[in-house]
Design an enzyme around this catalytic site. Structure first.
Site, PDB file in Angstrom:
ATOM      1  N   GLY A   1       8.227   3.950 -10.616  1.00 54.81           N
ATOM      2  CA  GLY A   1       7.067   3.319 -11.244  1.00 54.81           C
ATOM      3  C   GLY A   1       6.660   4.062 -12.509  1.00 54.81           C
ATOM      4  O   GLY A   1       7.431   4.864 -13.052  1.00 54.81           O
TER       5      GLY A   1
ATOM      6  N   THR B   1       8.288  -0.441  -7.488  1.00 49.66           N
ATOM      7  CA  THR B   1       6.988  -0.026  -6.951  1.00 49.66           C
ATOM      8  C   THR B   1       6.305  -1.230  -6.328  1.00 49.66           C
ATOM      9  O   THR B   1       6.349  -2.324  -6.892  1.00 49.66           O
ATOM     10  CB  THR B   1       6.068   0.587  -8.045  1.00 49.66           C
ATOM     11  OG1 THR B   1       4.721   0.628  -7.526  1.00 49.66           O
ATOM     12  CG2 THR B   1       6.043  -0.215  -9.327  1.00 49.66           C
TER      13      THR B   1
ATOM     14  N   ASP C   1       3.317  -1.737  -6.303  1.00 49.70           N
ATOM     15  CA  ASP C   1       2.091  -2.041  -7.043  1.00 49.70           C
ATOM     16  C   ASP C   1       2.254  -3.181  -8.054  1.00 49.70           C
ATOM     17  O   ASP C   1       1.269  -3.813  -8.436  1.00 49.70           O
ATOM     18  CB  ASP C   1       1.579  -0.795  -7.787  1.00 49.70           C
ATOM     19  CG  ASP C   1       1.202   0.319  -6.820  1.00 49.70           C
ATOM     20  OD1 ASP C   1       1.135   0.064  -5.608  1.00 49.70           O
ATOM     21  OD2 ASP C   1       0.985   1.457  -7.284  1.00 49.70           O
TER      22      ASP C   1
ATOM     23  N   ARG D   1     -16.069 -12.485  13.885  1.00 46.24           N
ATOM     24  CA  ARG D   1     -16.380 -11.229  13.190  1.00 46.24           C
ATOM     25  C   ARG D   1     -16.090 -11.272  11.690  1.00 46.24           C
ATOM     26  O   ARG D   1     -15.229 -12.024  11.236  1.00 46.24           O
ATOM     27  CB  ARG D   1     -15.501 -10.126  13.781  1.00 46.24           C
ATOM     28  CG  ARG D   1     -16.272  -9.196  14.646  1.00 46.24           C
ATOM     29  CD  ARG D   1     -15.377  -8.146  15.222  1.00 46.24           C
ATOM     30  NE  ARG D   1     -16.083  -7.471  16.283  1.00 46.24           N
ATOM     31  CZ  ARG D   1     -15.496  -6.827  17.280  1.00 46.24           C
ATOM     32  NH1 ARG D   1     -14.189  -6.798  17.361  1.00 46.24           N
ATOM     33  NH2 ARG D   1     -16.219  -6.227  18.179  1.00 46.24           N
TER      34      ARG D   1
ATOM     35  N   ALA E   1      -8.188 -15.522   2.338  1.00 45.05           N
ATOM     36  CA  ALA E   1      -9.366 -14.637   2.408  1.00 45.05           C
ATOM     37  C   ALA E   1     -10.632 -15.377   1.993  1.00 45.05           C
ATOM     38  O   ALA E   1     -10.596 -16.228   1.094  1.00 45.05           O
ATOM     39  CB  ALA E   1      -9.152 -13.432   1.485  1.00 45.05           C
TER      40      ALA E   1
ATOM     41  N   LYS F   1     -19.626 -21.072   8.834  1.00 44.56           N
ATOM     42  CA  LYS F   1     -18.466 -20.214   9.108  1.00 44.56           C
ATOM     43  C   LYS F   1     -18.910 -19.122  10.075  1.00 44.56           C
ATOM     44  O   LYS F   1     -20.014 -18.601   9.928  1.00 44.56           O
ATOM     45  CB  LYS F   1     -17.991 -19.616   7.783  1.00 44.56           C
ATOM     46  CG  LYS F   1     -16.557 -19.168   7.795  1.00 44.56           C
ATOM     47  CD  LYS F   1     -16.106 -18.826   6.384  1.00 44.56           C
ATOM     48  CE  LYS F   1     -14.783 -18.083   6.377  1.00 44.56           C
ATOM     49  NZ  LYS F   1     -13.656 -18.844   6.887  1.00 44.56           N
TER      50      LYS F   1
HETATM   51  O1  F6P Z   1       3.811   3.496  -4.443  1.00 45.48           O
HETATM   52  C1  F6P Z   1       2.593   3.103  -4.949  1.00 45.48           C
HETATM   53  C2  F6P Z   1       1.544   3.484  -3.982  1.00 45.48           C
HETATM   54  O2  F6P Z   1       1.965   2.999  -2.760  1.00 45.48           O
HETATM   55  C3  F6P Z   1       0.121   3.044  -4.255  1.00 45.48           C
HETATM   56  O3  F6P Z   1      -0.112   1.712  -3.940  1.00 45.48           O
HETATM   57  C4  F6P Z   1      -0.653   4.020  -3.412  1.00 45.48           C
HETATM   58  O4  F6P Z   1      -1.950   4.191  -3.839  1.00 45.48           O
HETATM   59  C5  F6P Z   1       0.127   5.266  -3.571  1.00 45.48           C
HETATM   60  O5  F6P Z   1       1.449   4.884  -3.864  1.00 45.48           O
HETATM   61  C6  F6P Z   1       0.135   6.178  -2.378  1.00 45.48           C
HETATM   62  O6  F6P Z   1       1.026   7.193  -2.612  1.00 45.48           O
HETATM   63  P1  F6P Z   1       1.361   8.422  -1.675  1.00 45.48           P
HETATM   64  O7  F6P Z   1       0.563   8.321  -0.445  1.00 45.48           O
HETATM   65  O8  F6P Z   1       2.824   8.361  -1.457  1.00 45.48           O
HETATM   66  O9  F6P Z   1       1.012   9.597  -2.501  1.00 45.48           O
END
Ligand code: F6P
Length: 327
Positions: free
Chosen positions: A106, A130, A132, A167, A191, A218
């Protein structure tokens, strides 16, 4: 045309992502196809600095296409962020006679790789890997589709218990400062509300929306929250909302479950396309570029143009999510 590629290396760096193994396999196979040896570097940049290299053989990449994680291992190396650390890594690449490097990772990993390439001239091709999905120059990064589907499966499960108890649930998903997973899993999971940390104070608005939903009849609701730069933030949000609307709530932080598991078909195919394109890019003499996919076409961008430029979700999708929630 740059250096003739005889031996290339592949490294996975930063957070692992499902599909990285499928990508390593594709790189090995492309190497075979083009007559180039492929070396693996274990444990990311930390392993590169320590010279932890090995020649990848057919059996190493057998039966890995369906596995999450990375067979090479990964790390977030502080030493590599120093010029001295990168010099050690460059010396190791030289010692192992590596002509070109493929980096799967990433933004943070690209930053380091870009510096290595600029400082040493070692040809580098980067592949976005990644969950993300926050890298510009590609519609999707390897691992994102799997992470969304894992989050979705969890949201569906939580829905069963939310309905049974009537809930309010807060489900926090990963993504660091990016909201891609929250947006897609939230839309797909139906959601009631999304908290995307997109800059405005959300709590009061969220409470009003939820109250109005409950007034309309709801009796349960799932709110999907992007972790933002504060993993665990959903506990504070749930407390504030519960106090304000006088309703009990529960929190589920999905965390690293989203980073594991078998990659989806989409992630495997993307990994194959990007892995093969990265090998051909090195052979063609490209250097310092990221290979991505835009509108189903392979696209190359200088790594310099993508590092540090975190991508946000398409505002049209965010607008769409506002129509789908709250009514
Ligand atoms: O790989 C990206 C990611 O998973 C993010 O979404 C998350 O915040 C972060 O890495 C967590 O990283 P780690 O716990 O490996 O440091």
């Amino acid at each position: 045309m740059g250096v003739k590629m005889q031996r290339i290396a592949v490294v996975t760096s930063g957070g692992d992502a499902p599909g990285m193994n499928a990508c390593i396999r594709a790189i090995y196979r492309a190497g075979k196809f083009y007559g180039v040896e492929v070396y693996g570097i274990r444990r990311g940049y930390a392993g590169m600095i320590e010279g932890d290299f090995y020649k990848i053989e057919r059996h190493d990449v057998g039966n890995i296409i369906h596995q999450g994680g990375t067979i090479l291992g990964t790390s977030r190396s502080r030493e590599f962020m120093t010029p001295e650390g990168r010099q050690k890594a460059a010396d190791m690449l030289l010692e192992h006679e590596i002509d070109g490097l493929i980096l799967i990772g990433g933004d943070g990993s690209f930053r380091g790789g870009n510096l290595l390439s600029c400082e040493t001239g070692i040809p580098i091709i980067a592949i976005p890997g990644t969950i993300d999905n926050d890298i510009p120059g590609t519609d999707f990064s390897i691992g994102f589709d799997t992470a969304v589907n894992i989050a979705l499966e969890s949201i569906d499960r939580i829905r069963d218990t939310a309905i049974s108890h009537g809930r309010l649930f807060f489900v926090e998903v990963m993504g660091h400062t990016s909201s891609f997973i929250a947006l897609e899993a939230g839309i797909a999971g139906g959601a009631a509300q999304l908290v995307l940390h997109d800059g405005h104070e959300e709590i009061e608005e969220l409470c009003n929306q939820l109250e109005s939903l409950f007034r309309m009849g709801k009796h349960h609701a799932i709110v999907v929250i992007a972790e933002g730069d504060q993993p665990g933030c959903s506990f504070g949000i749930s407390k504030k909302v519960s106090q304000r609307i006088q309703m009990e709530s529960r929190v589920c932080v999905l965390g690293h479950t989203q980073r594991g598991g078998s990659p989806t078909a989409r992630d495997r195919v993307l990994a194959a396309k990007l892995g093969i394109s990265a090998v051909s890019a090195l052979i063609e003499g490209q250097n310092g570029v990221m290979v991505g996919e835009l509108m189903r076409e392979i696209a190359y961008h200088p790594i310099n143009d993508v590092v540090g430029k975190i991508r946000d979700p398409d505002p049209r999708i965010t607008a769409l999510s506002k129509i789908l929630t709250g009514y």
